[in-house]
Enzyme design. Structure first.
Site, short mmCIF file in Angstrom:
data_model
loop_
_atom_site.label_atom_id
_atom_site.label_comp_id
_atom_site.label_asym_id
_atom_site.label_seq_id
_atom_site.Cartn_x
_atom_site.Cartn_y
_atom_site.Cartn_z
N PRO A 27 -51.96 -1.14 -14.71
CA PRO A 27 -51.81 0.15 -14.03
C PRO A 27 -52.61 1.23 -14.76
CG PRO A 27 -49.83 -0.38 -15.29
CD PRO A 27 -50.72 -1.58 -15.36
N TYR A 185 -42.47 7.68 -20.65
CA TYR A 185 -42.02 8.40 -19.45
C TYR A 185 -40.49 8.32 -19.33
CZ TYR A 185 -46.98 8.64 -18.78
OH TYR A 185 -48.31 8.90 -18.99
C1 LIG Z 1 -57.24 5.78 -17.80
C2 LIG Z 1 -55.96 5.05 -18.11
C3 LIG Z 1 -54.83 5.33 -17.35
C4 LIG Z 1 -53.62 4.66 -17.59
N1 LIG Z 1 -52.55 4.90 -16.76
C5 LIG Z 1 -51.44 4.13 -16.86
C6 LIG Z 1 -50.41 4.21 -15.88
O1 LIG Z 1 -50.48 4.95 -14.90
N2 LIG Z 1 -49.33 3.42 -16.04
C7 LIG Z 1 -49.21 2.57 -17.11
O2 LIG Z 1 -48.19 1.86 -17.22
N3 LIG Z 1 -50.18 2.46 -18.04
C8 LIG Z 1 -51.29 3.20 -17.91
N4 LIG Z 1 -52.34 3.03 -18.81
C9 LIG Z 1 -52.23 2.02 -19.86
C10 LIG Z 1 -52.89 0.71 -19.43
O3 LIG Z 1 -52.15 0.11 -18.37
C11 LIG Z 1 -52.94 -0.28 -20.59
O4 LIG Z 1 -51.63 -0.46 -21.08
C12 LIG Z 1 -53.82 0.18 -21.74
O5 LIG Z 1 -55.09 0.60 -21.27
C13 LIG Z 1 -54.00 -0.93 -22.76
O6 LIG Z 1 -54.53 -2.08 -22.15
P1 LIG Z 1 -56.09 -2.46 -22.34
O7 LIG Z 1 -56.27 -2.71 -23.81
O8 LIG Z 1 -56.28 -3.69 -21.51
O9 LIG Z 1 -56.89 -1.28 -21.86
C14 LIG Z 1 -53.54 3.71 -18.62
C15 LIG Z 1 -54.67 3.45 -19.40
C16 LIG Z 1 -55.87 4.10 -19.15
C17 LIG Z 1 -57.08 3.74 -19.98
#
Ligand SMILES: Cc1cc2nc3c(=O)[nH]c(=O)nc-3n(C[C@H](O)[C@H](O)[C@H](O)COP(=O)(O)O)c2cc1C
Length: 368
Positions: A27, A185
């Site tokens: 997400p 949150y």
């Molecule tokens: C631009 C952006 C927006 C995000 N928005 C959400 C969100 O709306 N809900 C959520 O649970 N995590 C959100 N996250 C966290 C990501 O889901 C994820 O946990 C985080 O990027 C780490 O994973 P990765 O290493 O694969 O990027 C967001 C991350 C990024 C970079």
């Protein structure tokens, strides 16, 4: 490695869905909806692109469930009105046309709300000013307001808000919802010791602090069709406090994963900055291993898994599925590239998330 021997590419049944591989889209809030929270044609093209690139399931960005205190960011989408339902159908249709299921992440920002068109005040478990600063990439600046403590009636309304939004998600042709219990949150504010000073059944020991998340899962599960997937996301770290750890260590993990499983969660989505690392100092188990040990539902791991061998390792130790965030932004066709043995692009924060998190023209395919 041929895909038939690769743990990344084994199919898996989740609810009624047979997922083609183990890799989903995490997400990600992109603040690209209309001011009144309707998803757009640009968002439909953006999400469809990940399905086309081989992601076997998609999670939407955090979506606000009600027209009171849940909205966290300007231009965040909602599932709080009939107009929101209508708008999301464009997205779910576009993603289904590419063959992947899509789950709506339902998010109530609570005390971390920094943009809300419906209410001026924020709410939380207790009147404690949040740590940290508002997120600039979502248009905020400065500290957060001190929230108003939710009353017992306010808690009932909050649960009802999640239920009604999940019912709208069914109408909008989503295949499931994810209850956002992570990242600081409102549900995580209840779980966190220093933001929850309540004296009632929602405060005190960990069994009380996880109660609201479990009640939301249970109520949403009861209100939606059996085939509809109801998952939950949990984390230790928060957008405004990355280093927080559950103070009771593995004992907390046991109580938390047990409670949400008992409530009927169809999956447990755990996220850490590096989910492949031990969850607690001095321990060896990762959060996904603990979710597997103490929970009773498929485990989705997220955080720092864009390197394929790291991703394979978490699948071989506790996780059933994984999601990619920044790795997916850099490689919207990550599963296809990896299956074909092609190289991966590095994530470029400046290009994609500056000056803000909204979807950039370069990220969406042109109209046909
Ligand atoms: C631009 C952006 C927006 C995000 N928005 C959400 C969100 O709306 N809900 C959520 O649970 N995590 C959100 N996250 C966290 C990501 O889901 C994820 O946990 C985080 O990027 C780490 O994973 P990765 O290493 O694969 O990027 C967001 C991350 C990024 C970079």
């Amino acid at each position: 490695m041929p895909t038939e021997d690769d743990p990344l590419f084994e199919p898996l049944d989740l609810g009624d869905e047979t997922l083609e591989n183990r890799v989903g889209l995490a997400p990600m809030t992109r603040t690209s909806a209309t001011g009144d929270g309707r998803a757009t044609a640009e968002m439909a093209r953006y999400y469809a692109k990940f399905a086309r690139g081989g992601f076997s399931f998609l999670l939407t960005e955090g979506t606000y469930p009600d027209t009171s205190h849940s909205q966290g960011y300007d231009d965040q989408p909602g599932l709080a009105t009939d107009e929101h339902v209508e708008a999301w159908r464009t997205v779910t249709d576009a993603v289904h046309d590419e063959g992947s299921p899509i789950f709506a992440q339902l998010m109530h920002a609570g005390a971390l709300s920094q943009g809300n068109r419906y209410e001026d005040e924020t709410v939380g478990p207790s009147a404690v000013e949040p740590k940290g600063e508002q997120l600039e990439m979502y248009g905020g600046e400065g500290g957060f307001d001190e929230p108003r403590e939710l009353t017992a009636e306010g808690i009932d309304d909050l649960i009802e808000g999640f239920v009604a939004a999940a019912e709208r998600a069914v109408e909008a042709n989503f295949d499931g919802v994810e209850i956002h219990g992570a990242n600081g949150y409102v549900l995580d504010q209840f779980l966190t010791t220093y933001t929850n000073r309540r004296q009632d059944e929602y405060g005190g020991g960990v069994e009380n602090r996880i109660r609201l998340t479990a009640e939301v899962v249970e109520a949403v599960r009861a209100a939606t069709p059996e085939r509809f997937v109801v998952g939950v996301r949990l984390s230790q770290s928060k957008v405004n406090d990355p280093d927080y750890r559950w103070p009771g260590g593995e004992g907390d993990a046991e109580a938390i994963f047990g409670a949400v499983s008992d409530a009927g969660a169809d999956y447990l989505h755990v996220t850490e900055e590096n989910v492949a690392a031990p969850a607690f100092e001095g321990g060896t188990a990762t959060l996904s291993e603990l979710a597997d040990r103490y929970g009773d539902a498929p485990v989705i791991a997220n955080g720092g898994l864009e390197e394929p061998d790291t991703a394979r390792r978490v699948l071989e130790s506790g996780a059933d599925l994984l999601t990619l965030g920044t790795g997916a932004l850099a490689n919207p066709d990550w599963p296809t590239r990896v299956a074909e043995g092609r190289s991966l692009e590095a994530f470029d924060f400046e290009r994609i998330l500056r000056p803000d998190a909204s979807i950039d023209d370069s990220e969406v395919p042109a109209d046909d």
